[in-house]
Design an enzyme around this catalytic site. Sequence first.
Site, PDB file in Angstrom:
ATOM      1  N   ILE A 114       0.896  -1.165   0.000  1.00 30.56           N
ATOM      2  CA  ILE A 114       0.000   0.000   0.000  1.00 30.56           C
ATOM      3  C   ILE A 114       0.932   1.212   0.000  1.00 30.56           C
ATOM      4  O   ILE A 114       1.890   1.273   0.767  1.00 30.56           O
ATOM      5  CB  ILE A 114      -0.935  -0.030   1.241  1.00 30.56           C
ATOM      6  N   SER A 115       0.692   2.164  -0.888  1.00 29.20           N
ATOM      7  CA  SER A 115       1.566   3.339  -1.000  1.00 29.20           C
ATOM      8  C   SER A 115       1.507   4.168   0.268  1.00 29.20           C
ATOM      9  O   SER A 115       0.523   4.160   0.993  1.00 29.20           O
ATOM     10  CB  SER A 115       1.115   4.233  -2.164  1.00 29.20           C
ATOM     11  N   LYS A 116       2.572   4.938   0.485  1.00 24.91           N
ATOM     12  CA  LYS A 116       2.535   5.788   1.675  1.00 24.91           C
ATOM     13  C   LYS A 116       1.541   6.935   1.450  1.00 24.91           C
ATOM     14  O   LYS A 116       1.341   7.383   0.300  1.00 24.91           O
ATOM     15  CB  LYS A 116       3.925   6.289   2.038  1.00 24.91           C
TER      16      LYS A 116
END
Length: 268
Positions: A114-116
């Site tokens: 999951i992207s930051k």
Amino acid sequence: MSRPNSDGGAQRPGVRFPAALDGLRPAFTTSVPRSVGVAPDGRAGVVVARVQGVGLDSAAVRQAMVQRLAQQGVTQPAVLQALATVERHRFVDSALVAQAYEDTALPIGWGQTISKPSVVARMLELLCAGQTLPLGRVLEIGTGCGYQAALLARLAREVYSMERLRALHDKARDNLRPLRIPNLHLIFGDGTAGYATGAPYAGIIAAAGGDAIPQAWLDQLAVGGRLVAPAEVRPGQQQLVVVQRTTTGWQREVLEGVRFVPLQSGVL
Ligand code: SAH
């Protein structure tokens, strides 16, 4: 260890909350007094909330995350509002819940991340820039755990989100089920061909990067619509690309370097 998907650097050590989030609902309501603090060094993600029983007031922690993002230059109110509302901790494994509101990419299984939050915010801002909100129909390639899809559903009238890994598609469905988001449609399939059923799209956003933007995405973009995706602009160099479709063609802008998981063909 650094993880792919745009965290662009080494992991910071996680800061542990004294108790786990209960996953569905904080154990106390906002009427209960609470304290929220940011560490003296102002380090992102270091937030302490008073805990009562087994719960933690995730709204306060999330609000602190949003404040940091705003300080870092995120200005679009609808994007900030969505980030303040969607509970990121619901989308990560229980062992990682304590890091859910740090500005860090997190593993979601099957080699994906999951992207930051700052990268998610940046991409959503780029998608919405100059557009009337809510957007019309939006296509997301790479549902992953479903977090960004839930945010998109607050910014667009209809969201179609595609995932090529059956296991993650199912996981996203499980994560999203309790949220009952009527305008979000999860599709199991290879997103490199886009999703013609919902086209044309006011927005297309990809969380995985290939060596070029697939022609199908460009074709399925509405005139006036915007596409935001990572792509390997030069060999080994992934960058954020924004494409705006005009009446006469496609205007492409190449922005900062990023590091997303690869866009892969076929389904598994
Ligand atoms: N937005 C996601 C990020 C997931 S990471 C989130 O909030 O969690 C990127 C995802 O893209 C991975 O789950 C990966 O399996 C998926 N992906 C890669 N290539 C794809 C393709 N061709 N079609 C659909 N999904 C793809």
